[in-house]
Write a protein that holds these residues in place. Sequence first.
Motif, PDB file in Angstrom:
ATOM      1  N   LEU A   1       0.829  -1.206   0.000  1.00 23.84           N
ATOM      2  CA  LEU A   1       0.000   0.000   0.000  1.00 23.84           C
ATOM      3  C   LEU A   1       0.865   1.259   0.000  1.00 23.84           C
ATOM      4  O   LEU A   1       0.547   2.245  -0.663  1.00 23.84           O
ATOM      5  N   CYS A   2       1.944   1.219   0.761  1.00 25.78           N
ATOM      6  CA  CYS A   2       2.875   2.345   0.802  1.00 25.78           C
ATOM      7  C   CYS A   2       3.475   2.585  -0.584  1.00 25.78           C
ATOM      8  O   CYS A   2       3.565   3.732  -1.046  1.00 25.78           O
ATOM      9  N   TRP A   3       3.872   1.519  -1.254  1.00 25.33           N
ATOM     10  CA  TRP A   3       4.453   1.645  -2.594  1.00 25.33           C
ATOM     11  C   TRP A   3       3.438   2.205  -3.584  1.00 25.33           C
ATOM     12  O   TRP A   3       3.771   3.067  -4.401  1.00 25.33           O
ATOM     13  N   ALA A   4       2.207   1.738  -3.496  1.00 26.50           N
ATOM     14  CA  ALA A   4       1.176   2.233  -4.407  1.00 26.50           C
ATOM     15  C   ALA A   4       0.886   3.709  -4.161  1.00 26.50           C
ATOM     16  O   ALA A   4       0.697   4.482  -5.106  1.00 26.50           O
ATOM     17  N   ARG A   5       0.841   4.118  -2.894  1.00 28.50           N
ATOM     18  CA  ARG A   5       0.615   5.530  -2.594  1.00 28.50           C
ATOM     19  C   ARG A   5       1.765   6.390  -3.093  1.00 28.50           C
ATOM     20  O   ARG A   5       1.549   7.483  -3.611  1.00 28.50           O
ATOM     21  N   ALA A   6       2.991   5.890  -2.931  1.00 26.57           N
ATOM     22  CA  ALA A   6       4.152   6.636  -3.413  1.00 26.57           C
ATOM     23  C   ALA A   6       4.129   6.740  -4.941  1.00 26.57           C
ATOM     24  O   ALA A   6       4.487   7.774  -5.507  1.00 26.57           O
ATOM     25  N   LEU A   7       3.705   5.672  -5.593  1.00 25.22           N
ATOM     26  CA  LEU A   7       3.653   5.681  -7.055  1.00 25.22           C
ATOM     27  C   LEU A   7       2.667   6.731  -7.574  1.00 25.22           C
ATOM     28  O   LEU A   7       2.895   7.342  -8.616  1.00 25.22           O
ATOM     29  N   GLY A   8       1.578   6.943  -6.851  1.00 24.24           N
ATOM     30  CA  GLY A   8       0.560   7.883  -7.308  1.00 24.24           C
ATOM     31  C   GLY A   8       0.686   9.278  -6.731  1.00 24.24           C
ATOM     32  O   GLY A   8      -0.182  10.119  -6.977  1.00 24.24           O
ATOM     33  N   GLU A   9       1.736   9.557  -5.986  1.00 19.34           N
ATOM     34  CA  GLU A   9       1.882  10.861  -5.345  1.00 19.34           C
ATOM     35  C   GLU A   9       2.085  11.971  -6.387  1.00 19.34           C
ATOM     36  O   GLU A   9       2.840  11.826  -7.337  1.00 19.34           O
ATOM     37  N   PHE A  10       1.397  13.098  -6.170  1.00 17.38           N
ATOM     38  CA  PHE A  10       1.475  14.223  -7.114  1.00 17.38           C
ATOM     39  C   PHE A  10       1.759  15.548  -6.409  1.00 17.38           C
ATOM     40  O   PHE A  10       2.740  16.220  -6.688  1.00 17.38           O
ATOM     41  N   GLY A  11       0.883  15.934  -5.465  1.00 18.11           N
ATOM     42  CA  GLY A  11       0.922  17.290  -4.923  1.00 18.11           C
ATOM     43  C   GLY A  11       2.216  17.634  -4.216  1.00 18.11           C
ATOM     44  O   GLY A  11       2.844  18.668  -4.504  1.00 18.11           O
TER      45      GLY A  11
END
Length: 283
Positions: free
Chosen positions: A215-225
């Motif tokens: 989940l951490c990796w997926a959140r990091a992959l989608g980080e934008f702001g």
Amino acid sequence: MTSTGAHDTAARPEPGAPPRRRRAQRVPAALLGPALLGLLFLVLPLAGLVLRAPWASLPQRLTEPGALTALRLSLQTATAATVVCLLLGVPLAWLLARARFPGRRLVRALVTVPLVLPPVVGGVALLLVFGRRGLLGEWLDSTFGFTLPFTTTGVVVAEAFVAMPFLVIAVEGALRGADARYEEAAATLGAGRWTTFTHVTLPLVAPGVAAGAVLCWARALGEFGATITFAGNYPGITQTMPLAVYQTIEGGDLDGAVVLSLVLLTVSVAILAGLRDKWITSS
């Protein structure tokens, strides 16, 4: 009194008996309509993304140099951010789950702040700390000549900042649900705290650590702001996939933005499907 007691005894399951399965309930009509509307509200945008995708030119667009560079950078930085979160987040989760100290609730609240904090605000906060004029950034720049903003390392820092709470929450929950008797048995057999942690505690909570890391990796992959605010949007250096989507759609290439978005959507669906047994209650 006797009949009531007999009725309660008959209704109570016997010790060791398998749990009874709940009978399916009929959905009230007043709830069915809003539930279906909510489902459509969540699914239709994703369906629109799939239906509007330029499937004929999809392979060509995915192999363009800009797309491949952004994808490679995203995979590298998300993986690096996950490693940072594992090294720092697992001990932090253990501290919150096992240790007793004043202000623990406040610490837990601070850990979860990035979950609700607007990512752009997180980027500004990182600039104020690690920027060239920041609380630590000025010292790093003057002492080591090292700067974080607008670098690939800055991308990793921004992604780790927003993604670490997912790992901490998952690992803390796993630690609270683990049977502490194994740790106590190891201690009585003479194992030290570090040995108990590495040989008993970590194997017990390994599934929770793995789920939190994914989940951490997926959140990091989608980080934008936080990334665009703290690290900027420089192709090949800080431009990850979400930033590439933003730049592509800003340039008027809707089909290109859809293609890049499909990659992120596919990754997200694959991760949720892989974690369904841990994060979604099965029927």
